[in-house]
Scaffold this motif. Structure first.
Motif, mmCIF file in Angstrom:
data_model
loop_
_atom_site.group_PDB
_atom_site.id
_atom_site.type_symbol
_atom_site.label_atom_id
_atom_site.label_comp_id
_atom_site.label_asym_id
_atom_site.label_seq_id
_atom_site.Cartn_x
_atom_site.Cartn_y
_atom_site.Cartn_z
ATOM 1 N N ALA A 167 31.401 47.341 42.020
ATOM 2 C CA ALA A 167 32.225 48.113 41.034
ATOM 3 C C ALA A 167 33.768 47.525 41.341
ATOM 4 C CB ALA A 167 32.407 49.417 41.548
ATOM 5 N N LEU A 168 34.040 46.835 42.059
ATOM 6 C CA LEU A 168 35.516 46.418 42.310
ATOM 7 C C LEU A 168 35.773 45.296 41.166
ATOM 8 C CD1 LEU A 168 35.603 45.730 45.987
ATOM 9 C CD2 LEU A 168 36.632 47.397 44.628
ATOM 10 N N VAL A 169 34.779 44.886 40.447
ATOM 11 C CA VAL A 169 35.208 43.958 39.270
ATOM 12 C C VAL A 169 35.920 44.510 38.323
ATOM 13 C CG1 VAL A 169 32.844 42.718 39.537
ATOM 14 C CG2 VAL A 169 33.229 44.684 37.775
ATOM 15 N N LEU A 170 36.128 45.959 38.276
ATOM 16 C CA LEU A 170 37.008 46.787 37.277
ATOM 17 C C LEU A 170 38.417 46.448 37.920
ATOM 18 C CD1 LEU A 170 37.091 48.380 34.850
ATOM 19 C CD2 LEU A 170 37.246 50.586 36.356
ATOM 20 N N PRO A 171 38.823 46.649 39.044
ATOM 21 C CA PRO A 171 40.223 46.352 39.276
ATOM 22 C C PRO A 171 40.580 44.858 39.311
ATOM 23 C CG PRO A 171 39.048 47.462 41.270
ATOM 24 C CD PRO A 171 38.235 47.522 39.974
ATOM 25 N N ILE A 172 39.790 44.312 39.709
ATOM 26 C CA ILE A 172 40.107 42.806 39.732
ATOM 27 C C ILE A 172 40.411 42.310 38.461
ATOM 28 C CG2 ILE A 172 39.063 40.307 40.352
ATOM 29 C CD1 ILE A 172 37.298 41.926 42.601
ATOM 30 N N ALA A 173 39.362 42.840 37.579
ATOM 31 C CA ALA A 173 39.531 42.181 35.894
ATOM 32 C C ALA A 173 40.906 42.712 35.660
ATOM 33 C CB ALA A 173 38.445 42.542 35.171
ATOM 34 N N ALA A 174 41.283 43.966 35.863
ATOM 35 C CA ALA A 174 42.472 44.506 35.226
ATOM 36 C C ALA A 174 43.616 43.963 35.648
ATOM 37 C CB ALA A 174 42.473 46.043 35.665
ATOM 38 N N THR A 175 43.726 43.377 36.880
ATOM 39 C CA THR A 175 44.904 42.613 37.475
ATOM 40 C C THR A 175 44.767 41.196 37.334
ATOM 41 O OG1 THR A 175 43.683 42.660 39.493
ATOM 42 C CG2 THR A 175 45.201 44.652 39.166
#
Length: 207
Positions: free
Chosen positions: A51-59
């Protein structure tokens, strides 16, 4: 941390157990002898990582974001999102299998036969290996590729020049970064809840 004496006591208790499931589980070779609730908790952790791909991609740096098609990073469908979706399917599917094994055992005990116990343990072993090894590797690889983007456009270009495909290129399938992350987050909560539920139910079975 468990001491040698505690481990030996657990082995002795399992070998003398009234349950054929516990006796067979201790005698047979397995890479994952932990209880099903514990393995489900580990899978929940892997889903949280996914699920951490979301904040990783957003930044990601702007130059890397520009390589995503469609303008929106989170709504885009990069090739690496397919690996994330594959990882989510593996984790959810194998978690369901492990939960099914535990529920089947709950239904059959205390009349569970040795043949039934062996079948359940075979299913458990396969689900554990696929979920924790294959699925775990897919989760880590997905996150690694997204983290690669934080090295900047030059790092991604160097990876492509070395023979790899651009992980942020369009997959043209429609699996979005946000979709993978949301499914993984929801599944993590459900799997962890199932782990706690089964831990409470299984503790009443013969050991």
């Amino acid at each position: 941390m468990e001491t040698d004496t505690q481990i030996e006591d657990e082995i002795a208790r399992a070998m003398l157990s009234e349950s054929p499931y516990e006796r067979l589980r201790m005698r047979r070779f397995s890479y994952f002898k932990q209880s099903i609730p514990r393995k489900l908790a580990w899978q929940s952790g892997l889903l949280v990582l996914l699920a951490l791909v979301l904040p990783i991609a957003a930044t990601l740096p702007p130059a890397v974001k520009a390589s995503f098609s469609g303008g929106s990073v989170l709504a885009a469908s990069p090739k690496i999102a397919l690996l994330g979706a594959f990882a989510a399917v593996i984790e959810i599917g194998t978690a369901g299998c492990l939960g099914g094994v535990a529920l089947r055992r709950l239904r059959l005990e205390p009349t569970l036969t040795e043949r039934q116990a062996r079948t359940l343990l075979n299913l458990e072993d396969v689900a554990s290996m696929v979920g924790l090894v294959t699925g775990g590797f897919a989760v880590l690889l997905t996150n690694a590729f997204f983290l690669l983007g934080h090295g900047g456009a030059a790092t991604v270009a160097a990876y492509v020049d070395a023979g790899g495909q651009n992980p942020f290129g369009s997959s043209e399938v429609g699996v979005s970064v946000a979709g993978v992350s949301i499914v993984a987050a929801v599944a993590a909560v459900v799997v962890y809840g199932g782990s706690r539920y089964l831990a409470g139910r299984l503790c009443d079975l013969p050991r």
